[in-house]
Design a protein around this motif. Structure first.
Motif, PDB file in Angstrom:
ATOM      1  N   SER A  65       0.838  -1.202   0.000  1.00  0.00           N
ATOM      2  CA  SER A  65       0.000   0.000   0.000  1.00  0.00           C
ATOM      3  C   SER A  65       0.871   1.250   0.000  1.00  0.00           C
ATOM      4  N   LEU A  66       0.275   2.376  -0.349  1.00  0.00           N
ATOM      5  CA  LEU A  66       1.019   3.637  -0.377  1.00  0.00           C
ATOM      6  C   LEU A  66       1.564   3.964   1.010  1.00  0.00           C
ATOM      7  N   GLN A  67       0.779   3.748   2.055  1.00  0.00           N
ATOM      8  CA  GLN A  67       1.236   4.045   3.407  1.00  0.00           C
ATOM      9  C   GLN A  67       2.382   3.134   3.815  1.00  0.00           C
ATOM     10  N   GLU A  68       2.285   1.853   3.471  1.00  0.00           N
ATOM     11  CA  GLU A  68       3.361   0.909   3.798  1.00  0.00           C
ATOM     12  C   GLU A  68       4.627   1.241   3.024  1.00  0.00           C
ATOM     13  N   LEU A  69       4.472   1.662   1.779  1.00  0.00           N
ATOM     14  CA  LEU A  69       5.622   2.072   0.981  1.00  0.00           C
ATOM     15  C   LEU A  69       6.299   3.278   1.610  1.00  0.00           C
ATOM     16  N   LYS A  70       5.520   4.243   2.009  1.00  0.00           N
ATOM     17  CA  LYS A  70       6.072   5.440   2.642  1.00  0.00           C
ATOM     18  C   LYS A  70       6.832   5.077   3.913  1.00  0.00           C
ATOM     19  N   GLU A  71       6.225   4.238   4.748  1.00  0.00           N
ATOM     20  CA  GLU A  71       6.862   3.858   6.015  1.00  0.00           C
ATOM     21  C   GLU A  71       8.173   3.121   5.763  1.00  0.00           C
ATOM     22  N   ASP A  72       8.181   2.247   4.768  1.00  0.00           N
ATOM     23  CA  ASP A  72       9.392   1.493   4.442  1.00  0.00           C
ATOM     24  C   ASP A  72      10.501   2.423   3.984  1.00  0.00           C
ATOM     25  N   LEU A  73      10.185   3.364   3.103  1.00  0.00           N
ATOM     26  CA  LEU A  73      11.220   4.247   2.563  1.00  0.00           C
ATOM     27  C   LEU A  73      11.700   5.254   3.609  1.00  0.00           C
ATOM     28  N   VAL A  74      10.845   5.613   4.535  1.00  0.00           N
ATOM     29  CA  VAL A  74      11.264   6.505   5.621  1.00  0.00           C
ATOM     30  C   VAL A  74      12.298   5.816   6.504  1.00  0.00           C
ATOM     31  N   ILE A  75      12.097   4.534   6.781  1.00  0.00           N
ATOM     32  CA  ILE A  75      13.052   3.793   7.622  1.00  0.00           C
ATOM     33  C   ILE A  75      14.420   3.743   6.942  1.00  0.00           C
ATOM     34  N   CYS A  76      14.444   3.348   5.681  1.00  0.00           N
ATOM     35  CA  CYS A  76      15.714   3.328   4.951  1.00  0.00           C
ATOM     36  C   CYS A  76      16.288   4.732   4.843  1.00  0.00           C
ATOM     37  N   GLY A  77      15.403   5.709   4.650  1.00  0.00           N
ATOM     38  CA  GLY A  77      15.836   7.097   4.504  1.00  0.00           C
ATOM     39  C   GLY A  77      16.561   7.654   5.714  1.00  0.00           C
ATOM     40  N   LYS A  78      16.241   7.134   6.885  1.00  0.00           N
ATOM     41  CA  LYS A  78      16.920   7.589   8.101  1.00  0.00           C
ATOM     42  C   LYS A  78      18.356   7.085   8.175  1.00  0.00           C
ATOM     43  N   TYR A  79      18.648   6.039   7.407  1.00  0.00           N
ATOM     44  CA  TYR A  79      19.992   5.457   7.429  1.00  0.00           C
ATOM     45  C   TYR A  79      20.882   6.025   6.328  1.00  0.00           C
TER      46      TYR A  79
END
Length: 252
Positions: free
Chosen positions: A167-181
């Motif tokens: 889902s769009l929300q799950e995609l956003k959450e996933d990319l935010v986690i990687c984005g913090k690294y």
């Protein structure tokens, strides 16, 4: 003005690649797949390719320069090329990193955060092993890191990917986690190069500014920022073939 983006994955010495069979990947995540051997590079070929870039005065780009080119109109140096390495395989640390460091080149690693292990493992030429976080961070003097998902780098037999199914929300959450690294959370590479117009729309909705494909060709001012081109440097790419690829990007 145009520029090339080169894509690499795995490296081996001559004789250490089973050209008839894909290489089983080994990642921290519970996921099984294999890397086609065409995505390998022989390290002696890679060394010749990088030495050619150095001798011909090529500038290896950093991602901020790409942003400045598109967002501020700042011209890129002559003979610019962006070097990208997908998935953070351990052979990049073992073979490619020392060469890049010696030549004082910059490069980008598109990181699948969930694939990185917590502890370094012994290098094994019979599998495609993803490096540990510590190994990846040892390369920070050469590499900067960008987003390749946290847990969505999976593909299915119908040709779709986990990124597309979520889902769009799950995609956003996933990319935010990687984005913090990573260094550049808003710069992305499509898993397996698979994308559609719907995917570009979804990335735009969650503020991904740039996305790299595996579609070959040069990038210009008019290239869509969520469909940037990359040329795959394939197994046993000769120096003459390599020259043809990179010299396309120097035509103004």
């Amino acid at each position: 003005m145009t520029f090339n983006v080169l894509m690499y994955h795995e490296f081996r010495e001559q004789g250490d690649v089973d050209v008839l069979n894909p290489s089983t990947i080994s990642v921290a995540q519970d996921y099984q797949d294999a890397l086609p051997t065409v995505l390998f590079s022989y390290i002696n070929n890679f060394k010749l390719q990088m030495e050619f870039l150095k001798s011909e005065g090529y500038h290896t780009l950093m991602l901020q320069e790409i942003k400045d080119f598109y967002e501020k109109g700042i011209q890129l140096p002559e003979k610019s090329v962006l070097l990208t390495f997908d998935d953070a395989f351990q052979s990049v640390h073992k073979y490619a990193y020392p060469i890049l460091k010696e030549l004082q080149f910059h490069a980008v690693s598109f990181v699948v955060l969930g694939w990185l292990s917590q502890e370094k493992k012994i290098f094994d030429t019979t599998v495609s092993l993803v490096m540990s976080k510590a190994e990846l961070e040892e390369m920070k003097d050469v590499f900067e890191f960008a987003n390749h998902t946290t847990n969505l780098h999976k593909r299915y037999s119908d040709g779709t990917t986990e990124m597309q199914r979520t889902s769009l929300q799950e995609l956003k959450e996933d990319l935010v986690i990687c984005g913090k690294y990573v260094n550049h959370p808003d710069i992305f590479a499509y898993p397996f190069g698979i994308f559609s117009s719907e995917d570009t729309k979804r990335l735009a909705e969650i503020n991904i500014q740039y996305a790299f494909t595996t579609v070959p060709g040069v990038n210009t001012k008019s290239t869509p920022l969520l469909e940037l081109h990359r040329d795959t440097v394939m197994l046993d790419c000769t120096l003459e073939e390599f020259k043809i690829i990179v010299e396309r990007g120097t035509r103004r």
